[in-house]
Write an enzyme that holds these catalytic residues in place. Structure first.
Site, short mmCIF file in Angstrom:
data_model
loop_
_atom_site.label_atom_id
_atom_site.label_comp_id
_atom_site.label_asym_id
_atom_site.label_seq_id
_atom_site.Cartn_x
_atom_site.Cartn_y
_atom_site.Cartn_z
N HIS A 139 61.71 60.38 68.00
CA HIS A 139 61.88 58.94 67.19
C HIS A 139 63.27 58.30 67.62
O HIS A 139 63.76 58.09 66.90
CB HIS A 139 61.51 59.19 65.86
CG HIS A 139 61.17 57.62 65.14
ND1 HIS A 139 62.04 56.86 64.82
CD2 HIS A 139 59.93 57.25 65.09
CE1 HIS A 139 61.21 55.70 64.29
NE2 HIS A 139 60.17 56.01 64.38
N PHE A 140 63.13 57.75 68.48
CA PHE A 140 62.72 57.75 69.96
C PHE A 140 63.41 58.76 70.92
O PHE A 140 64.65 58.51 70.84
CB PHE A 140 62.57 56.32 70.36
CG PHE A 140 61.44 55.47 69.23
CD1 PHE A 140 60.24 55.56 69.42
CD2 PHE A 140 62.19 54.55 68.54
CE1 PHE A 140 59.26 54.79 68.65
CE2 PHE A 140 61.07 53.87 67.97
CZ PHE A 140 59.75 53.93 67.84
#
Length: 145
Positions: free
Chosen positions: A51-52
């Protein structure tokens, strides 16, 4: 009047344990008004994995949970210090008008402010904010019971 003193560790008074204990330290508390806390999310935290990819950002739900836990700290300290204040679990009930205006990256220290608005029966309503370097990151009205 601000109450400035040494406060208990959040993990000692909340029913959370690592990795879901998300508040590092209580910094200020004013009975009947508000509580301030700080936290820093380590780059190795489980929620940064993916993420991410290549650009880790703290998920909004983690920021909201940090605010809920700060409200829980307010409730626990109030129950211990205010005669007649009910001891409740402080479960998350409602998120209202959550807004995110800035990203929080790993290893950035944030300040969490939970202002007590009112109580209706067993429901406690708070106006919450998170600041990073003095700038608003997110805010929401939260309800706990």
């Amino acid at each position: 009047m601000r109450t400035t003193k040494t406060f208990p560790k959040p993990e000692d008074i909340l029913p959370h344990d690592k990795p879901m204990s998300l508040v590092d330290q209580i910094t200020e508390f004013e009975p009947g008004k508000w509580i301030k806390a700080t936290t820093t999310f380590n780059e190795k935290a489980f929620f940064y994995q993916g993420h991410f990819k290549g650009n880790p950002i703290t998920p909004g739900v983690i920021l909201l949970e940090s605010m809920f836990q700060t409200c829980g700290l307010y409730l626990r300290i109030s129950a211990e210090t205010t005669p007649g204040f009910p001891m409740i679990m402080g479960r998350a009930v409602k998120v209202k008008n959550a807004s995110f205006s800035k990203e929080v990256k790993p290893d950035q220290s944030i300040e969490i402010l939970a202002k007590f608005k009112h109580q209706m029966m067993t429901f406690f309503v708070f106006d919450c904010q998170i600041h990073l370097d003095g700038k608003l990151v997110c805010h929401s009205e939260l309800v706990l019971s």
